[in-house]
Each structure stands twice: as structure tokens, then as C-alpha cells.
Design an enzyme around this catalytic site. Sequence first.
Site, PDB file in Angstrom:
ATOM      1  N   LEU A  41     109.756  61.170 -60.581  1.00  0.00           N
ATOM      2  CA  LEU A  41     110.263  61.685 -59.330  1.00  0.00           C
ATOM      3  C   LEU A  41     110.461  63.111 -59.808  1.00  0.00           C
ATOM      4  O   LEU A  41     111.181  63.409 -60.798  1.00  0.00           O
ATOM      5  CB  LEU A  41     111.311  61.053 -58.916  1.00  0.00           C
ATOM      6  CG  LEU A  41     111.379  59.854 -57.800  1.00  0.00           C
ATOM      7  CD1 LEU A  41     112.847  59.601 -57.515  1.00  0.00           C
ATOM      8  CD2 LEU A  41     110.668  60.399 -56.510  1.00  0.00           C
ATOM      9  N   ASP A  42     109.935  64.224 -58.988  1.00  0.00           N
ATOM     10  CA  ASP A  42     110.228  65.301 -59.439  1.00  0.00           C
ATOM     11  C   ASP A  42     111.629  65.701 -59.372  1.00  0.00           C
ATOM     12  O   ASP A  42     112.481  64.803 -58.672  1.00  0.00           O
ATOM     13  CB  ASP A  42     109.490  66.380 -58.209  1.00  0.00           C
ATOM     14  CG  ASP A  42     108.114  66.346 -58.077  1.00  0.00           C
ATOM     15  OD1 ASP A  42     107.295  65.908 -59.320  1.00  0.00           O
ATOM     16  OD2 ASP A  42     107.555  66.549 -56.880  1.00  0.00           O
ATOM     17  N   THR A  43     111.874  66.669 -60.253  1.00  0.00           N
ATOM     18  CA  THR A  43     113.353  67.018 -60.332  1.00  0.00           C
ATOM     19  C   THR A  43     113.978  67.362 -58.962  1.00  0.00           C
ATOM     20  O   THR A  43     115.261  66.913 -58.750  1.00  0.00           O
ATOM     21  CB  THR A  43     113.448  68.499 -61.212  1.00  0.00           C
ATOM     22  OG1 THR A  43     112.690  68.225 -62.377  1.00  0.00           O
ATOM     23  CG2 THR A  43     114.761  68.738 -61.577  1.00  0.00           C
ATOM     24  N   ASP A  44     113.224  67.888 -57.975  1.00  0.00           N
ATOM     25  CA  ASP A  44     114.091  68.101 -56.660  1.00  0.00           C
ATOM     26  C   ASP A  44     113.854  67.158 -55.551  1.00  0.00           C
ATOM     27  O   ASP A  44     114.022  67.064 -54.550  1.00  0.00           O
ATOM     28  CB  ASP A  44     113.538  69.496 -55.911  1.00  0.00           C
ATOM     29  CG  ASP A  44     111.743  69.553 -56.194  1.00  0.00           C
ATOM     30  OD1 ASP A  44     111.337  68.677 -56.529  1.00  0.00           O
ATOM     31  OD2 ASP A  44     111.411  70.772 -55.527  1.00  0.00           O
ATOM     32  N   SER A  45     113.324  65.816 -56.121  1.00  0.00           N
ATOM     33  CA  SER A  45     113.263  64.672 -55.534  1.00  0.00           C
ATOM     34  C   SER A  45     114.462  63.713 -55.758  1.00  0.00           C
ATOM     35  O   SER A  45     114.864  63.720 -56.844  1.00  0.00           O
ATOM     36  CB  SER A  45     111.985  64.088 -55.491  1.00  0.00           C
ATOM     37  OG  SER A  45     110.891  65.019 -55.084  1.00  0.00           O
TER      38      SER A  45
END
Length: 188
Positions: A41-45
Site C-alpha cells: 500500500l502506498d505511504t499515502d494509502s
Amino acid sequence: MSDLIVFNKPYGVICQFSPHEKHRTLKSFIPLPGVYPAGRLDTDSEGLLLLTADGRLQAKIADPKHKTVKTYWAQVEGSPDQARLNLLRQGVDLGDFVTRPAQVRVLAAAESARLWPRQPPVRERKTVPDFWLEIRISEGKNRQVRRMTAKAGYPCLRLVRVAVGRLNLFDLALPLGEWRAVPPQALY
């Protein structure tokens, strides 16, 4: 360890165990040696992240050929428009690849209200409406859902993975930043 680790990843946490200069890492939350993310998961997800020490299980979860369905809730700018939503349903040409068709539906306000508040809060603009979509895909390439919604004219404000296979954050009652072990059979 043959169990599958389910983790409710907060915003701003990077999907690695080694130290990072700007972001908290999985090591801040999961004190288990030898487990690795099965997909990222992306850091901002935010939301459901699976980890395992079993390399075969990790590959099965992450590889699109196994068609493990991942369910995302995306808060996007704009208003629902069937033509634009159908673009997501048909598959989107992102330049470097064409996505498989996605299952897409607009979420009711009561559904999205089940989510925890994001820290820091999403910057919402008073003059631009937003709404929530549920997007179900069986692939998961780099920033795919964000790129899909942007291509359909819906910039993504917040992205939360709520389910992988049969594992669902709400059924698990897994608080933000918490993890637990489940049997791998729970996924399918």
C-alpha cells in the site's frame, strides 16, 4: 510462522521494515521477524495490508494471475457520472498498461462514515464536491487505483483498502494501527 498477518495500516506508514528518514515503518507496529508484505500500500494509502513469512502465499496474494480481489474505497473529487464510472468498469488505458475491468459502485454516506478520521485530515475544497467509490480489482500495480480515478477525471483525495479476498477490515473489527494473525484459509 504459517499464519497470515492482517494489519490496518495508517496513513503515512511506509510498507517496509527497514528505517526510513521521513516515515514510520511497519516495524513501528509489527514486532515480528521474518514476515513481509504480500502486496503493498502506498505511504499515502490506508487500510488492510497482509503480511506473511510464506513466500508461496505471498506470491499468490500479490500476483494478478491468481485473481485475488482487492476492494478499495476511494474518496474522489467531482460528482458521480455514469459515463466516467463506466470507463473504470471497462478497464482504463494508463499508458504503460490497460487495467482489467473493475467493479465500481458509488458508496452511500453511511458506508463511508464507517471509516476512521484520517490524520492529517484530507484537505477538502468548499467549491468542489467529492464522493466515495468502491473499486474492486484483481490486480494491483503501482498506484493503480489513484491512476484509474484520475484518468476518469476523479482526482483521489483518500484511498483505503478495506478488503483482500474474504478478509474485510469491518468483519475483522481491526482498529487503525493494529494487527493480528489469522489462518491463511480465511483469505479464500
